[in-house]
Design a protein around this motif. Structure first.
Motif, PDB file in Angstrom:
ATOM      1  N   MET A   1       0.830  -1.200   0.000  1.00  0.00           N
ATOM      2  CA  MET A   1       0.000   0.000   0.000  1.00  0.00           C
ATOM      3  C   MET A   1       0.868   1.256   0.000  1.00  0.00           C
ATOM      4  O   MET A   1       0.620   2.217  -0.734  1.00  0.00           O
ATOM      5  N   ALA A   2       1.924   1.230   0.825  1.00  0.00           N
ATOM      6  CA  ALA A   2       2.777   2.412   0.995  1.00  0.00           C
ATOM      7  C   ALA A   2       3.519   2.777  -0.285  1.00  0.00           C
ATOM      8  O   ALA A   2       3.643   3.959  -0.622  1.00  0.00           O
ATOM      9  N   VAL A   3       4.028   1.773  -1.006  1.00  0.00           N
ATOM     10  CA  VAL A   3       4.801   2.098  -2.212  1.00  0.00           C
ATOM     11  C   VAL A   3       3.894   2.669  -3.300  1.00  0.00           C
ATOM     12  O   VAL A   3       4.288   3.588  -4.030  1.00  0.00           O
ATOM     13  N   PHE A   4       2.669   2.173  -3.402  1.00  0.00           N
ATOM     14  CA  PHE A   4       1.720   2.764  -4.353  1.00  0.00           C
ATOM     15  C   PHE A   4       1.400   4.210  -3.966  1.00  0.00           C
ATOM     16  O   PHE A   4       1.324   5.098  -4.827  1.00  0.00           O
ATOM     17  N   ALA A   5       1.189   4.453  -2.652  1.00  0.00           N
ATOM     18  CA  ALA A   5       0.859   5.805  -2.191  1.00  0.00           C
ATOM     19  C   ALA A   5       2.023   6.764  -2.435  1.00  0.00           C
ATOM     20  O   ALA A   5       1.827   7.898  -2.898  1.00  0.00           O
ATOM     21  N   LEU A   6       3.247   6.318  -2.136  1.00  0.00           N
ATOM     22  CA  LEU A   6       4.406   7.178  -2.333  1.00  0.00           C
ATOM     23  C   LEU A   6       4.637   7.450  -3.817  1.00  0.00           C
ATOM     24  O   LEU A   6       4.979   8.570  -4.208  1.00  0.00           O
ATOM     25  N   PHE A   7       4.453   6.427  -4.638  1.00  0.00           N
ATOM     26  CA  PHE A   7       4.610   6.604  -6.085  1.00  0.00           C
ATOM     27  C   PHE A   7       3.559   7.571  -6.622  1.00  0.00           C
ATOM     28  O   PHE A   7       3.861   8.441  -7.452  1.00  0.00           O
ATOM     29  N   ALA A   8       2.319   7.446  -6.140  1.00  0.00           N
ATOM     30  CA  ALA A   8       1.256   8.361  -6.554  1.00  0.00           C
ATOM     31  C   ALA A   8       1.599   9.796  -6.180  1.00  0.00           C
ATOM     32  O   ALA A   8       1.414  10.731  -6.971  1.00  0.00           O
ATOM     33  N   PHE A   9       2.130   9.961  -4.978  1.00  0.00           N
ATOM     34  CA  PHE A   9       2.502  11.299  -4.508  1.00  0.00           C
ATOM     35  C   PHE A   9       3.668  11.855  -5.316  1.00  0.00           C
ATOM     36  O   PHE A   9       3.689  13.031  -5.668  1.00  0.00           O
ATOM     37  N   TYR A  10       4.616  11.006  -5.640  1.00  0.00           N
ATOM     38  CA  TYR A  10       5.830  11.426  -6.344  1.00  0.00           C
ATOM     39  C   TYR A  10       5.530  11.883  -7.771  1.00  0.00           C
ATOM     40  O   TYR A  10       5.988  12.949  -8.205  1.00  0.00           O
ATOM     41  N   ILE A  11       4.735  11.097  -8.494  1.00  0.00           N
ATOM     42  CA  ILE A  11       4.472  11.441  -9.898  1.00  0.00           C
ATOM     43  C   ILE A  11       3.118  12.125 -10.083  1.00  0.00           C
ATOM     44  O   ILE A  11       2.710  12.387 -11.204  1.00  0.00           O
ATOM     45  N   ARG A  12       2.425  12.378  -8.944  1.00  0.00           N
ATOM     46  CA  ARG A  12       1.115  13.047  -8.965  1.00  0.00           C
ATOM     47  C   ARG A  12       0.119  12.287  -9.842  1.00  0.00           C
ATOM     48  O   ARG A  12      -0.500  12.853 -10.735  1.00  0.00           O
ATOM     49  N   ASN A  13      -0.033  11.008  -9.541  1.00  0.00           N
ATOM     50  CA  ASN A  13      -0.871  10.129 -10.359  1.00  0.00           C
ATOM     51  C   ASN A  13      -2.002   9.539  -9.522  1.00  0.00           C
ATOM     52  O   ASN A  13      -1.757   8.736  -8.608  1.00  0.00           O
ATOM     53  N   PRO A  14      -3.252   9.894  -9.797  1.00  0.00           N
ATOM     54  CA  PRO A  14      -4.376   9.383  -9.006  1.00  0.00           C
ATOM     55  C   PRO A  14      -4.632   7.889  -9.203  1.00  0.00           C
ATOM     56  O   PRO A  14      -5.241   7.251  -8.337  1.00  0.00           O
ATOM     57  N   ILE A  15      -4.171   7.320 -10.313  1.00  0.00           N
ATOM     58  CA  ILE A  15      -4.386   5.883 -10.543  1.00  0.00           C
ATOM     59  C   ILE A  15      -3.583   5.074  -9.525  1.00  0.00           C
ATOM     60  O   ILE A  15      -4.085   4.103  -8.949  1.00  0.00           O
ATOM     61  N   ALA A  16      -2.337   5.475  -9.292  1.00  0.00           N
ATOM     62  CA  ALA A  16      -1.518   4.785  -8.304  1.00  0.00           C
ATOM     63  C   ALA A  16      -2.105   4.931  -6.901  1.00  0.00           C
ATOM     64  O   ALA A  16      -2.053   4.004  -6.092  1.00  0.00           O
ATOM     65  N   LEU A  17      -2.685   6.096  -6.606  1.00  0.00           N
ATOM     66  CA  LEU A  17      -3.317   6.280  -5.295  1.00  0.00           C
ATOM     67  C   LEU A  17      -4.540   5.379  -5.161  1.00  0.00           C
ATOM     68  O   LEU A  17      -4.776   4.789  -4.090  1.00  0.00           O
ATOM     69  N   ALA A  18      -5.317   5.253  -6.226  1.00  0.00           N
ATOM     70  CA  ALA A  18      -6.469   4.348  -6.189  1.00  0.00           C
ATOM     71  C   ALA A  18      -6.024   2.913  -5.917  1.00  0.00           C
ATOM     72  O   ALA A  18      -6.667   2.173  -5.157  1.00  0.00           O
ATOM     73  N   ALA A  19      -4.913   2.501  -6.534  1.00  0.00           N
ATOM     74  CA  ALA A  19      -4.380   1.160  -6.279  1.00  0.00           C
ATOM     75  C   ALA A  19      -3.985   1.008  -4.823  1.00  0.00           C
ATOM     76  O   ALA A  19      -4.242  -0.034  -4.199  1.00  0.00           O
TER      77      ALA A  19
END
Length: 481
Positions: free
Chosen positions: A250-268
Motif C-alpha cells: 500500500m505504501a509504495v503505491f501511495a508514495l509513487f502516486a505522490f511522487y508522480i502526482r498520479n491518481p491511478i496509483a493512489l487508487a491502487a
C-alpha cells in the motif's frame, strides 16, 4: 547531488563507522532469520494454534520445541536481534546528526539496505501470522468463494490459516485479487511463500528507490536519514520483508502516486488497504489546470476502484470484518488513558490540528517541502485520530512519507515512535490482556517518541552548521542563509 559540500566541514562521518554498524546489524538479521524457523512454531504452540504448527512442520520439517514455547525463553530470543538492530539504527541516526556525511557515505548507507533485505527475505513470520491470512483468503478466491461475505472453510483454514478464530477478509479488494492470483499459481507452501515475499520485498525495494530519488536534492545528512528510516529501521525492514505484512505494498503505491502526482496509483494503494485514502485531499487541493491527462487519470482511477469492488462487494457486510477490529492499542488516546477522557480527546485532536495547520501553510506557499509535510500530517491524522488501534506495521505507511521530509518535527517524532513500537507488542505476543496492561507500553512509547523529538531537536540546533535547503519540483535546491 547536494549543492553544498557538507563533507568539507569539520569531523565528517566516516564510511568505516557505517560499515561497522552495518556489519553488526547484518549479523543480528542473520540470527533473527535463522531463529525464525524455530521461534514461529514455538510461538504458535504457546498460543495453541495447531494449524500453524502443522503448516510450518510441512514446510520446514521443524516442530515446536516445548522449552522454547515458554515466555521466559521465547521473548528474549525473539527481541534480542531487534534490540541490536534498533540500537545500530539509533547510533547511525545519531552519528548522521552529529557528523556531516559525504556522498560516499550516502552510498554506503544505501548499499547496506539491500544486504539487510536479502538476509531478511527467507525469514518466516514469527510475531504475527497475517502473512498466511492472505493465503487462506486467496485460496477461497481461487476456488470461487468470496472472503468478504463467507467464512473461511474448515479445510482451507486447516491448511493455510496459521492462527486462531478465522476471520473474513479485512484488506482491500486489490489485495484480494493479488492473493487470489498467487493461490491460483500453486498449492505448494514454499511457492506461495516465495510469491508473496517477492511482492512484498519488491515493494520495499521500490519504496527505498523512490525515497532515494525524492531526496537526492536534499543535503547528504537528510539523504542518509531518509535511507536509514526505510532501509535500516526494524519497523519497516523487519515487518515488511521478514514478517511479510502487506502495508509496504500500500505504501509504495501511495508514495509513487505522490511522487508522480498520479491518481491511478493512489487508487491502487487505497484498494490494497484503505488508510492511504486521506492522501486524496492533496490531489483535490492541487491547483492543476484541467486537461485531458488529468481527466483520464481520474477516470481510470475511478474505474480501477469500481472494478476492484464490483468483484467482491455484495452489501454493507463487505466491511464487517474491518469494522469489528475495535480494540484500542498504540493510539494517542490509549497512551494518555490514565489521565481520563478529556486528555484522550485532546491527544487525539492534536493530529487533525497539525494536518489543518500544514494544509493551510501548503495552500498559501505551494512549496514542495510543505506538500511533503502536509501529506505526512494528513496520513498521521487518519491513522491516529480515526483508527481504534495501530499495530506497529501500520506505521510503515507513515514512515515512507517521513523519509522524504526527514528533518520535519513530525517526521522525527514518528521516527522515535517507530524505534520503540516493535517492543510495545511484547505483551500482546504472549497473550496478555489488552484491557489490563496494554496502556503501559503505549504511554512509555509515546514518551520515548517525545524524548526522541526533543533530543534530535537539540542535536540539530547544536551541530547543524550547514545552510538550510529548499527544494521544488521545478528548480534545483537553493541555499537560504
Amino acid at each position: 547531488m547536494s549543492t553544498f559540500d557538507e563533507a568539507s566541514t569539520h569531523n565528517p562521518l566516516s564510511n568505516r563507522a557505517v560499515h561497522i554498524l552495518g556489519s553488526i546489524t547484518a549479523i543480528a538479521w542473520i540470527i533473527q532469520t535463522i531463529a525464525s524457523y524455530w521461534l514461529a512454531p514455538a510461538g504458535l504452540a504457546y498460543g495453541g494454534v495447531v494449524s500453524g504448527q502443522q503448516l510450518y512442520a510441512d514446510m520446514t520439517g521443524i516442530e515446536a520445541i516445548d522449552w522454547l514455547a515458554k515466555s521466559r525463553y521465547w521473548l528474549p530470543l525473539f527481541f534480542l536481534p531487534l534490540v541490536v538492530s534498533s540500537i545500530c539504527t539509533m547510533a547511525l541516526l545519531f552519528q548522521i546528526m552529529r557528523r556531516p556525511p559525504s556522498q560516499s557515505t550516502v552510498r554506503a548507507v544505501f548499499s547496506w539496505t539491500f544486504v539487510f533485505g536479502v538476509i531478511c527475505l527467507p525469514a518466516i513470520p514469527v510475531l504475527a501470522q497475517d502473512f498466511w491470512l492472505s493465503a487462506a483468503w486467496g485460496k477461497m478466491i481461487a476456488t470461487g468463494l468470496n472472503p468478504y461475505h463467507q467464512d473461511i472453510p474448515h479445510d482451507i483454514a486447516a491448511r493455510w490459516y496459521a492462527d486462531l478464530n478465522p476471520t473474513r477478509m479485512t484488506y482491500g479488494p486489490l489485495w484480494a485479487i493479488i492473493s487470489g492470483l498467487v493461490m491460483t499459481v500453486s498449492n505448494h507452501p514454499w511457492v506461495v511463500f516465495s510469491l508473496f515475499k517477492a511482492v512484498i520485498a519488491g515493494s520495499w525495494a521500490g519504496a527505498l528507490i523512490i525515497v532515494r530519488k525524492m531526496t537526492e536534492s536534499l543535503p547528504f545528512r537528510d539523504q542518509c536519514t531518509a535511507i536509514a528510516i526505510v532501509g535500516w529501521m526494524p519497523l519497516v525492514l523487519y515487518f515488511s520483508v521478514s514478517e511479510g505484512h502487506n502495508d509496504i505494498v500500500m505504501a509504495v503505491f501511495a508514495l509513487f502516486a505522490f511522487y508522480i502526482r498520479n491518481p491511478i496509483a493512489l487508487a491502487a494503494s487505497v484498494c490494497i488497504k484503505y488508510v492511504s485514502g486521506p492522501l486524496g485531499l492533496i490531489f483535490l487541493l492541487a491547483r492543476e489546470p484541467f486537461n485531458a491527462r488529468l481527466l483520464i487519470g481520474y477516470l481510470f482511477s475511478s474505474l480501477l476502484v469500481i472494478a476492484c469492488f464490483v468483484l467482491f462487494y455484495r452489501g454493507i457486510e463487505f466491511f464487517d470484518a474491518a469494522r469489528a477490529m475495535t480494540w484500542e492499542f498504540l493510539t494517542p488516546s490509549s497512551a494518555v488513558a490514565i489521565a481520563g477522557r478529556p486528555a484522550q480527546w485532546a491527544a487525539t485532536a492534536v493530529f487533525p490540528i497539525i494536518a489543518i495547520y500544514q494544509g493551510v501553510k501548503w495552500v498559501k506557499e505551494r512549496k514542495e517541502p510543505r506538500r511533503r509535510v502536509f501529506a505526512l500530517a494528513l496520513l498521521s491524522a487518519g491513522m491516529f485520530a480515526i483508527l481504534p488501534h495501530v499495530w506497529p506495521w501500520y506505521l510503515v505507511l507513515l514512515l515512507v512519507f517521513a523519509a522524504v521530509a526527514p528533518s520535519a518535527p513530525l517526521s522525527r517524532w514518528l521516527t522515535g515512535l517507530a524505534l520503540g513500537a516493535p517492543f510495545a507488542v511484547a505483551m500482546a505476543a504472549r497473550g496478555w490482556s489488552f484491557d489490563s496492561v496494554m496502556h503501559i507500553p503505549d504511554t512509555a512509547l509515546y514518551l520515548f517518541a517525545l524524548t526522541w523529538l526533543a533530543f534530535t531537536g537539540w542535536i540539530m540546533t547544536s551541530h547543524y552548521n550547514a545552510p538550510r535547503y529548499t527544494i521544488s519540483p521545478e528548480a534545483p535546491p537553493s541555499i537560504q542563509s
